[in-house]
Design an enzyme around this catalytic site. Structure first.
Site, PDB file in Angstrom:
ATOM      1  N   HIS A  36       4.014  11.267 -68.651  1.00 11.71           N
ATOM      2  CA  HIS A  36       2.605  11.266 -69.029  1.00 11.71           C
ATOM      3  C   HIS A  36       2.506  11.385 -70.546  1.00 11.71           C
ATOM      4  CE1 HIS A  36      -1.548  12.822 -69.345  1.00 11.71           C
ATOM      5  NE2 HIS A  36      -1.741  12.390 -68.120  1.00 11.71           N
ATOM      6  N   ASP A  41       7.206  19.406 -66.632  1.00 13.69           N
ATOM      7  CA  ASP A  41       5.773  19.179 -66.475  1.00 13.69           C
ATOM      8  C   ASP A  41       5.486  19.261 -64.981  1.00 13.69           C
ATOM      9  OD1 ASP A  41       3.262  18.127 -66.054  1.00 13.69           O
ATOM     10  OD2 ASP A  41       3.604  16.282 -67.164  1.00 13.69           O
ATOM     11  N   GLN A  74       1.869  17.722 -61.195  1.00 13.84           N
ATOM     12  CA  GLN A  74       1.783  17.134 -59.858  1.00 13.84           C
ATOM     13  C   GLN A  74       2.594  17.921 -58.835  1.00 13.84           C
ATOM     14  OE1 GLN A  74      -0.372  14.828 -59.312  1.00 13.84           O
ATOM     15  NE2 GLN A  74      -0.810  14.414 -61.459  1.00 13.84           N
ATOM     16  N   LYS A 129      -5.706  20.489 -61.160  1.00 10.56           N
ATOM     17  CA  LYS A 129      -5.019  19.657 -60.174  1.00 10.56           C
ATOM     18  C   LYS A 129      -4.576  20.481 -58.964  1.00 10.56           C
ATOM     19  CE  LYS A 129      -3.187  16.649 -63.828  1.00 10.56           C
ATOM     20  NZ  LYS A 129      -3.986  15.429 -63.656  1.00 10.56           N
ATOM     21  N   CYS A 133      -2.454   7.268 -68.185  1.00 13.05           N
ATOM     22  CA  CYS A 133      -1.867   8.002 -69.318  1.00 13.05           C
ATOM     23  C   CYS A 133      -0.345   7.908 -69.286  1.00 13.05           C
ATOM     24  CB  CYS A 133      -2.307   9.465 -69.321  1.00 13.05           C
ATOM     25  SG  CYS A 133      -4.065   9.685 -69.596  1.00 13.05           S
TER      26      CYS A 133
END
Length: 422
Positions: free
Chosen positions: A144, A217, A220, A243, A380
């Site tokens: 991302h 990261d 998700q 999220k 993104c």
């Protein structure tokens, strides 16, 4: 999921009932009328809407909305400052939210920094981590923008790990590319476009073999799979609350204690200081040194409610539910000769695709008219679009409230797209 809820071959889908489409264990709430609410019915914004954009931001269950409402309407006060009881109570609730995050990822509370989200968390590390003579960072082709731009702004030279044929980060290549010039390897735990899941433990071993650090990261991953930072071997972990069924403007950075202590303050102001004079200031230990000013108090409380709600379902059940929906969706999309699928067969709740001869923005617009919300664009992740050889993709992303009826609506909408574009 029962046999009646599986999609038949060829993409023709009969919608299942809202109740029957859920494979998750029962997490029920009581309606104002005294009846029970299913998982989907606990999301008030979802009435008559097929929301397939949870990878961008998750809808909020009523439990989270109620926690936020109560925090503002009944309990609100500042934290860390007031000597009156409500301020003390709110401070306790705020710090309990930090402890809840720590439990959620298998960490200690004093290793958790509240941020505005994963973007700010990654920027914090990129800017404040001492480079120790190493000025390179190793990223992957699927990252991302929030895991690319901060490193550029911080003056790192970027090396890129390619992907495997099915859209996973190629860790064999990473092992060849990493060197003693890399300060950090920063990778998505789960891709926001392809849904591919990183072998985090191996990535950590590769980083540490050259004395580099691993930042994950987890935007998700945190809503979809069990996360244990100790088991993964990572050195930093970042994720966003919005999220994870929580509010916007709140997230967290986890870091090893020694690394956090090695990093100077990020912003200056109240709450992060030990003592201030006009000659010099001294600062509190981490995590407080990174939390200048009045924090997003109610955001933290809302995130705590979201974590409790997700834990009530169980992340193993959530992951199994979303894997099954991905399987159904990919099988249904194969019924269209003109659909190109991206990413691995077993992805975590995300299916990206392109419809031949139709721009994803047109697909998204027509689906919106049919009551189906997907993401259309580069997500993104423009470097990944170059790798895939497309300007953009369509992305359907699932959540705890998603079911076979959402996939059926998507398929019907795509048939409408085909009829319009002939």
């Amino acid at each position: 999921m029962s046999e009646s809820q599986l999609l038949p071959l060829g993409g023709d889908v009969e919608p299942s009932s809202t109740e029957g489409s859920l494979t998750l264990p029962s997490l029920r709430a009581t309606s104002p009328e005294g009846g029970e609410l299913s998982v989907r019915d606990q999301f008030p914004a979802l009435a008559n809407w097929h929301y397939l954009d949870s990878a961008a931001t998750a809808q909020k269950p009523q439990a989270v909305i109620d926690a936020i409402d109560l925090a503002y309407a009944r309990d609100y006060a500042t934290v860390h400052r007031g000597v009156y009881q409500r301020s003390s109570d709110m401070t306790l609730a705020y710090e309990e939210a930090r402890s809840a995050i720590a439990r959620y990822i298998g960490a200690a509370a004093n290793q958790v920094v509240f941020t505005r989200g994963a973007t700010e968390a990654i920027n914090l590390v990129a800017r404040q981590l001492p480079k120790e003579g190493r000025n390179r960072v190793l990223l992957s082709a699927l990252e991302h923008h929030s895991n690319i731009v901060p490193w550029q702004l911080a003056g790192y030279e970027i090396d890129v790990v390619p992907l495997t044929a099915d859209g996973c980060i190629d860790l064999d290549a990473a092992e060849r590319l990493v060197s003693d010039q890399h300060r950090v390897i920063a990778l998505a735990h789960i891709s926001n476009v392809l849904g591919s899941i990183l072998d985090a433990r191996r990535a950590a071993e590769i980083a540490h073999s050259k004395g580099a650090l691993l930042l994950l990261d987890g935007c998700q991953a945190a809503p979809r799979i069990a996360v244990d930072v100790a088991e993964s071997g990572c050195d930093f972990y970042a994720f966003s609350g919005h999220k994870l069924y929580g509010p916007t403007g709140i997230g967290a950075l986890w870091g090893r204690t020694d690394l956090l202590q090695s990093m100077p303050p990020w912003h200056g102001g109240g709450a992060m200081i030990d003592a201030v004079t006009f000659a010099r200031s001294t600062y509190l230990d981490a995590p407080a040194r990174f939390e200048a000013g009045t924090p997003h108090i109610v955001g933290a409380i809302g995130l705590h409610a979201a974590l409790d709600w997700v834990e009530g379902l169980g992340r193993a059940a959530i992951h199994a539910h979303e894997l099954e929906l991905v399987r159904q969706c990919r099988e249904a999309l194969r019924g269209f000769n003109s659909v190109r699928l991206f990413g691995p067969e077993e992805s975590a709740g995300i299916v990206s695709f392109a419809l031949e001869g139709v721009h994803p923005h047109d697909v998204g617009t027509i689906l919106d008219d049919a009551g189906v919300a997907i993401r259309a664009g580069h997500h993104c992740a423009q470097p990944l679009m170059e790798v895939l050889g497309v300007p953009a993709t369509c992305r359907a992303s699932f959540a705890v409230h998603s079911g076979s009826d959402d996939i059926a609506a998507l398929v019907d909408g795509l048939k409408r797209v085909q009829r319009i574009f002939g």
